[in-house]
Enzyme design. Structure first.
Site, PDB file in Angstrom:
ATOM      1  N   ASP A 245       0.829  -1.197   0.000  1.00  0.00           N
ATOM      2  CA  ASP A 245       0.000   0.000   0.000  1.00  0.00           C
ATOM      3  C   ASP A 245       0.873   1.261   0.000  1.00  0.00           C
ATOM      4  O   ASP A 245       2.063   1.208   0.274  1.00  0.00           O
ATOM      5  CB  ASP A 245      -0.880  -0.042   1.260  1.00  0.00           C
ATOM      6  CG  ASP A 245      -2.168   0.753   1.132  1.00  0.00           C
ATOM      7  OD1 ASP A 245      -2.324   1.515   0.156  1.00  0.00           O
ATOM      8  OD2 ASP A 245      -3.032   0.604   2.023  1.00  0.00           O
TER       9      ASP A 245
ATOM     10  N   ASP B 256     -10.187   4.729  -1.307  1.00  0.00           N
ATOM     11  CA  ASP B 256     -10.792   3.862  -0.299  1.00  0.00           C
ATOM     12  C   ASP B 256     -12.297   4.067  -0.254  1.00  0.00           C
ATOM     13  O   ASP B 256     -12.792   5.182  -0.443  1.00  0.00           O
ATOM     14  CB  ASP B 256     -10.248   4.189   1.095  1.00  0.00           C
ATOM     15  CG  ASP B 256      -8.879   3.600   1.350  1.00  0.00           C
ATOM     16  OD1 ASP B 256      -8.239   3.111   0.397  1.00  0.00           O
ATOM     17  OD2 ASP B 256      -8.444   3.645   2.511  1.00  0.00           O
TER      18      ASP B 256
END
Length: 439
Positions: A289, A349
């Site tokens: 990430d 997200d």
């Protein structure tokens, strides 16, 4: 790269019906099609500009801009046209479109080539197919700790959900431990106080017939970490070194972020050791990430340009985990990542709420995740398996039915991120159906 823009094309348009597709820089950068009168989504502060958009790149008001890729449907019945980087893994020019009267003027700050299609999506798919990327492997189904526990996840939480998967008969292939198991960003092999044994929990997951997965942000370093204190020479330096400062990769988790210089042989050896260790402990699914940090401009040990350094860093991780392990990228520069990953997050997200709390479409929320996720559907199965972000099906989630429908429609990576015992009958049935349908 030069930032002087040169003309590329001049295209007649019907201003009422024309549409422009902007491709954002990385996973979280807004991407999608706009009418000519729309205001495209832009960063609302300098921090988000670094963390979620292409750093150092500003766009004039009234101008559309794609990073390495921009497409236009002129709206007059003629073919859609697409302009793209010549070699997107090495150089990603910014491509602009500005409208003057009934003409769209296209310009770019680097070499581009042109494609056409019956519409924007067809042109995008045709361009993707032309790159001849090997088709991706099918994705496993996943349970992820993040959207229920965030950084406060404990080892006991993992065990509870592991038992619940059996109780509820959920078809979960991979149990992925997210952010919170580690002491600090950079100190990946040192546990936080909430975990007892990484190998022990991987053993427990595998003993129940499932695979163990784990999250890292491999290029980020907390300035307060042991790594930063002991090896400051492993960090990327700021381009202007008058103060000897380190490159600043934005602010998150309440503190500033530094960047690991994977072109430094000792830093590369450390990162290799981290991933070999995790693989040896039984983890074979890796979510990596905040990868934008590896492609930031800065002063590195080698003179590799940022995109080369980024790709070399990912290749180092792949070599350490092995070809058989599954690699999911997130927060990653999209075009420079082609050919490196099994799956890729293609949107900001999601969140338990629809709209981002900040007025910025790169920030967590179901609306931003849907907008960009749908616009990048053309990448699915061509570059990688698209990751639309996790299903959340518990009653506390706003418009959970609509979010589940979006995740299902993508046909991409299916991952549950609820405390499974908090699911009501609808939540259990939906989670079982979406995960089962992915097999």
């Amino acid at each position: 790269m030069s930032h002087s823009f040169t003309p590329v094309a001049s295209v007649p348009v019907d201003a009422r019906t024309a549409r422009v597709h902007e491709e954002g820089w990385q996973s979280w950068s807004p991407s999608g099609a706009y009418a000519l009168g729309d205001q495209p989504y832009r960063p609302t502060n300098d921090n988000w500009a670094t963390v979620c958009y292409r750093p150092g790149v500003t766009v004039p008001h009234g101008t559309f801009q794609g990073e390495g890729l921009l497409a236009l449907d002129p709206g007059d019945g003629s073919a859609a046209r697409l302009w793209a980087a010549v070699d997107p893994t090495r150089e990603v020019p910014s491509i602009r479109l500005a409208v003057t009267g009934d003409l769209a003027e296209i310009s770019a700050d680097g070499p581009v080539k042109e494609w056409t299609g019956t519409d924007i999506q067809e042109a995008l798919r045709a361009w993707a197919a032309s790159l001849e990327v090997a088709p991706p492997r099918p994705a496993p189904t996943v349970w992820c700790s993040w959207y229920e526990y965030f950084t406060q996840v404990t080892e006991d939480d993992i065990h509870e959900n592991l038992r619940a998967m059996d109780t509820l008969d959920l078809p979960v292939d991979v149990v992925q431990i997210d952010d919170g198991y580690q002491k600090a960003l950079g100190d990946w092999l040192t546990l936080s106080g909430r975990f007892r044994s990484r190998r022990g929990i991987a053993d427990a997951i595998r003993a129940r017939g499932r695979r163990a997965g784990i999250w890292t942000a491999p290029f980020l370093v907390d300035p307060a970490s042991d790594l930063a204190a002991e090896h400051p020479d492993w960090l990327v330096k700021a381009p202007t070194r008058s103060d000897g400062g380190f490159l600043h990769a934005g602010r998150n988790w309440g503190h500033d972020l530094s960047v690991l210089d994977t072109t430094h042989p000792e830093a590369a050896a450390y990162l290799t050791d981290v991933f070999r260790t995790l693989r040896a402990e039984g983890y074979d699914y890796f979510k990596v990430d905040f990868l934008y940090a590896g492609a930031l401009e800065g002063v590195r040990h080698s003179d590799a340009n940022p995109l080369t350094a980024y790709r070399q860093g990912i290749e180092l991780i792949r070599e350490a985990i092995g070809e058989d392990a599954y690699l999911l990228g997130c927060g990653a520069p999209i075009l420079p990542s082609i050919g490196l990953f099994d799956a890729m997050r293609v949107s900001p997200d999601t969140a338990p709420h629809r709209r981002p709390e900040a007025d910025d479409h790169s920030q967590p929320g179901q609306d931003p995740a849907e907008f960009t996720g749908a616009a990048r559907q053309w990448q699915h199965g061509r570059f990688w398996i698209n990751d639309p972000d996790c299903l959340m099906a518990r009653p506390a989630v706003e418009t959970r039915e609509r979010w589940a429908a979006h995740v299902e429609a993508t046909g991409g990576l299916m991952a549950s991120s609820d405390r499974l015992l908090s699911l009501d009958p609808w939540g259990v049935e939906t989670t079982r159906r979406l995960l089962g349908g992915a097999r």
